[in-house]
Design a protein around this motif. Structure first.
Motif, PDB file in Angstrom:
ATOM      1  N   SER A   5       1.030  -0.880   0.098  1.00 43.03           N
ATOM      2  CA  SER A   5       0.219  -0.120  -0.134  1.00 43.03           C
ATOM      3  C   SER A   5       0.942   1.592  -0.338  1.00 43.03           C
ATOM      4  N   GLN A   6       0.217   2.064  -0.557  1.00 41.98           N
ATOM      5  CA  GLN A   6       1.090   3.875  -0.806  1.00 41.98           C
ATOM      6  C   GLN A   6       0.808   4.226   0.539  1.00 41.98           C
ATOM      7  N   ARG A   7      -0.588   4.009   1.244  1.00 41.56           N
ATOM      8  CA  ARG A   7      -1.316   4.446   2.509  1.00 41.56           C
ATOM      9  C   ARG A   7      -0.579   3.938   3.979  1.00 41.56           C
ATOM     10  N   ASP A   8      -0.057   4.416   4.491  1.00 37.09           N
ATOM     11  CA  ASP A   8      -0.231   3.594   6.191  1.00 37.09           C
ATOM     12  C   ASP A   8      -0.879   3.780   7.138  1.00 37.09           C
ATOM     13  N   ASP A   9      -1.635   3.896   7.314  1.00 41.63           N
ATOM     14  CA  ASP A   9      -2.002   4.480   8.277  1.00 41.63           C
ATOM     15  C   ASP A   9      -2.742   3.686   9.004  1.00 41.63           C
ATOM     16  N   PHE A  10      -4.143   3.905  10.594  1.00 41.78           N
ATOM     17  CA  PHE A  10      -5.190   2.794  10.718  1.00 41.78           C
ATOM     18  C   PHE A  10      -5.772   2.316  10.319  1.00 41.78           C
ATOM     19  N   ALA A  11      -6.807   3.054   9.488  1.00 41.84           N
ATOM     20  CA  ALA A  11      -7.636   2.721   8.852  1.00 41.84           C
ATOM     21  C   ALA A  11      -7.209   1.247   7.757  1.00 41.84           C
ATOM     22  N   ILE A  12      -6.195   2.158   6.999  1.00 45.87           N
ATOM     23  CA  ILE A  12      -6.667   0.457   5.932  1.00 45.87           C
ATOM     24  C   ILE A  12      -5.608  -0.724   6.405  1.00 45.87           C
TER      25      ILE A  12
END
Length: 533
Positions: A195-202
């Motif tokens: 993933s490009q994102r790194d947050d709790f939601a994903i």
């Protein structure tokens, strides 16, 4: 004719098993049977043996199997010596044939067809370059799949599912589809999200979808390769793990040995602290189970001894006791234990626990041994491998070759095209080495643009020929730079090994000296360093 008379071997045709890789084990068995035949006269055995050996020499030469060719030539020379001198027994000839047999076994391991593992990927039409290289290195064939209409035939044989998350994707809908897809796959299959994102939601959404591992950009190559290697070898609970149980009650060992045997867990059992320590050092278990209260030394003190030894400092230690007091449990864990289990735990639950701990330990250990850019062994791991493989070579009377490789004019590549392009060149070479060599060969990044290759059961001349072919292949690979230009790179290499050199330091130093000679001679070539050099 006297029994010891020299007879000229008649040319013979080898049987049908002479064709294909499976013929080599049968050829080795035939040589053993001939030399051991008690019904044949000595001279007859030698003549028959030499006929077979000379046919096999032609075959090895045709198939360009330099290691086998060298061993067969030595056998042929020994037969000539036996004809001329007539020793009391054929012990030296027997040793040479046993050595040839071991080489054939190594050859067979490399020629066994291993079906390509399938890695399905979805969420994008393209694989990141680094991921594509890593999949190839780990033995995966990558196939795109649509979440809405997946191919059932592919799902049946898939070992890995990769989800390439997009910033603009409808993650909730796709995660629901992923969860449904996983239900249709084998329980042994692993799943990975990049993933490009790194947050709790994903990450929370990935967990709800049953995804096993999450990697974010920039991709950590070491962790990626560790996960892929684990997925490649993962076969539900079939992989054997080793557990050391320390308990002063012999009945505990008898009980848990039966429980663990059905789950392919190798149990080492000791009742004395000194013996437990020695076994732990020698066997390197994946998990240690310690009784908390023992007469000679309690489990807490023994755990502290384990923790102080560098080879055991990270091995999971699980205390087993009927102790119910929370304070005592806390103190035990603070002094070296990772967890506290009641001795009344069900067998299936303990097996699940030790497997989980062993898997986490092996993954962490593999990441510590891995270079972050290439996914190859790091400097410490590859130099340690030279030491262990040299010990093996000496015990088994086999050759060993070590290769030092250095990318030519690498500083110029970095200065002209930038460090990201230099990293691409390094990854290209690491992929070539990892995919073209045998499974049990060692490949590591020695430092910077320098690599080390460890080739068991390989003579120096054969190693030179092999690395020279790889040198030619590397020169043909087109590397795309960050600016979109295409460049071609080259490398120089030096080779040395056992028995020409007899210590790890001598071998590495000799290979490094041969590399220096190749650089001095104009680069883009392979040099060998023999003892007399």
């Amino acid at each position: 004719m006297p029994d010891d008379a020299v007879t000229e071997p008649e040319p013979i045709e080898l049987p049908d098993w002479d064709t294909g890789p499976r013929g080599w084990p049968m050829a080795a068995a035939s040589l053993r049977a001939t030399v051991d035949d008690p019904t044949a006269r000595r001279a007859t055995r030698l003549a028959d043996l030499q006929s077979q050996v000379r046919c096999l020499i032609q075959r090895a030469r045709h198939e360009k199997l330099r290691v086998l060719l060298g061993a067969l030539n030595r056998i042929d020379q020994e037969i000539d010596r036996e004809h001329a001198q007539g020793s009391a027994d054929l012990s030296r000839l027997n040793r040479l044939i046993r050595y040839f047999d071991r080489l054939v076994q190594h050859l067979q391991k490399t020629r066994d067809d291993t079906p390509e593992a399938i890695a399905l990927y979805t969420g994008s039409t393209e694989l990141p370059e680094l991921l594509e290289d890593s999949l190839r290195r780990s033995g995966f064939g990558a196939h795109p799949i649509h979440l809405e209409n997946p191919d059932p035939a592919l799902l049946e044989h898939t070992g890995l599912l990769i989800y390439l998350a997009r910033d603009t994707a409808d993650h909730e809908r796709e995660f629901t589809q992923l969860a449904e897809l996983k239900k249709r796959m084998s329980a042994c299959a692993q799943s990975l999200m990049i993933s490009q994102r790194d947050d709790f939601a994903i990450r929370a959404a990935a967990v709800r979808a049953g995804i096993d591992h999450v990697i974010t950009y920039p991709i950590d190559s070491a962790r990626l390769n560790t996960l892929l290697t684990g997925a490649r070898a993962y076969e539900c609970d079939d992989e054997q793990i080793t557990v050391l149980l320390v308990d002063d009650m012999a009945t505990a060992g008898m009980y848990w040995r039966k429980q663990f045997a059905r789950a392919n867990v190798r149990l080492l059992f000791e009742t004395r602290p000194q013996a437990a320590f020695d076994t732990a050092i020698a066997e390197q278990p994946d998990v240690i189970l310690l009784d908390l209260y023992m007469p000679e030394m309690d489990g807490v003190d023994l755990a502290r001894i384990f923790r102080e030894h560098p080879q055991l400092s990270d091995v999971p230690i699980l205390f087993m006791s009927t102790e119910e007091r929370d304070q005592h449990r806390l103190e035990a864990k603070l002094k070296g234990g990772d967890d506290f289990l009641n001795k009344s735990i069900a067998g299936d639950d303990l097996i699940r626990m030790v497997r989980y701990r062993a898997q986490r330990y092996r993954q962490a250990r593999a990441e510590r041994r891995t270079d972050s850019l290439t996914g190859l062994l790091n400097h410490r791991a590859i130099t340690s491998l030279v030491d262990s493989e040299l010990d093996r070579a000496i015990r088994q009377e086999q050759p060993l070759s070590v290769v030092m490789i250095d990318i030519d004019k690498f500083k110029h590549i970095n200065d002209t095209h930038g460090h990201p392009s230099g990293d691409r060149v390094i990854r290209r070479l690491s992929t070539l080495l990892n995919t073209r060599l045998r499974k049990y060969d060692g490949v590591g990044r020695y430092g910077g643009e320098e690599f080390m290759v460890v080739l068991p059961a390989t003579e120096i001349d054969a190693a030179v020929e092999l690395i020279d072919r790889l040198r030619e292949q590397f020169a043909e690979i087109a590397v795309t730079t960050e600016a979109g230009d295409t460049i071609h790179c080259q490398f120089s290499a030096g080779v040395a090994g056992y028995p020409e050199h007899i210590t790890p330091q001598e071998i590495i130093s000799a290979a490094d000296g041969a590399l220096y000679s190749a650089k001095q001679a104009g680069r883009n070539q392979v040099k060998a360093r023999h003892y007399e050099d």
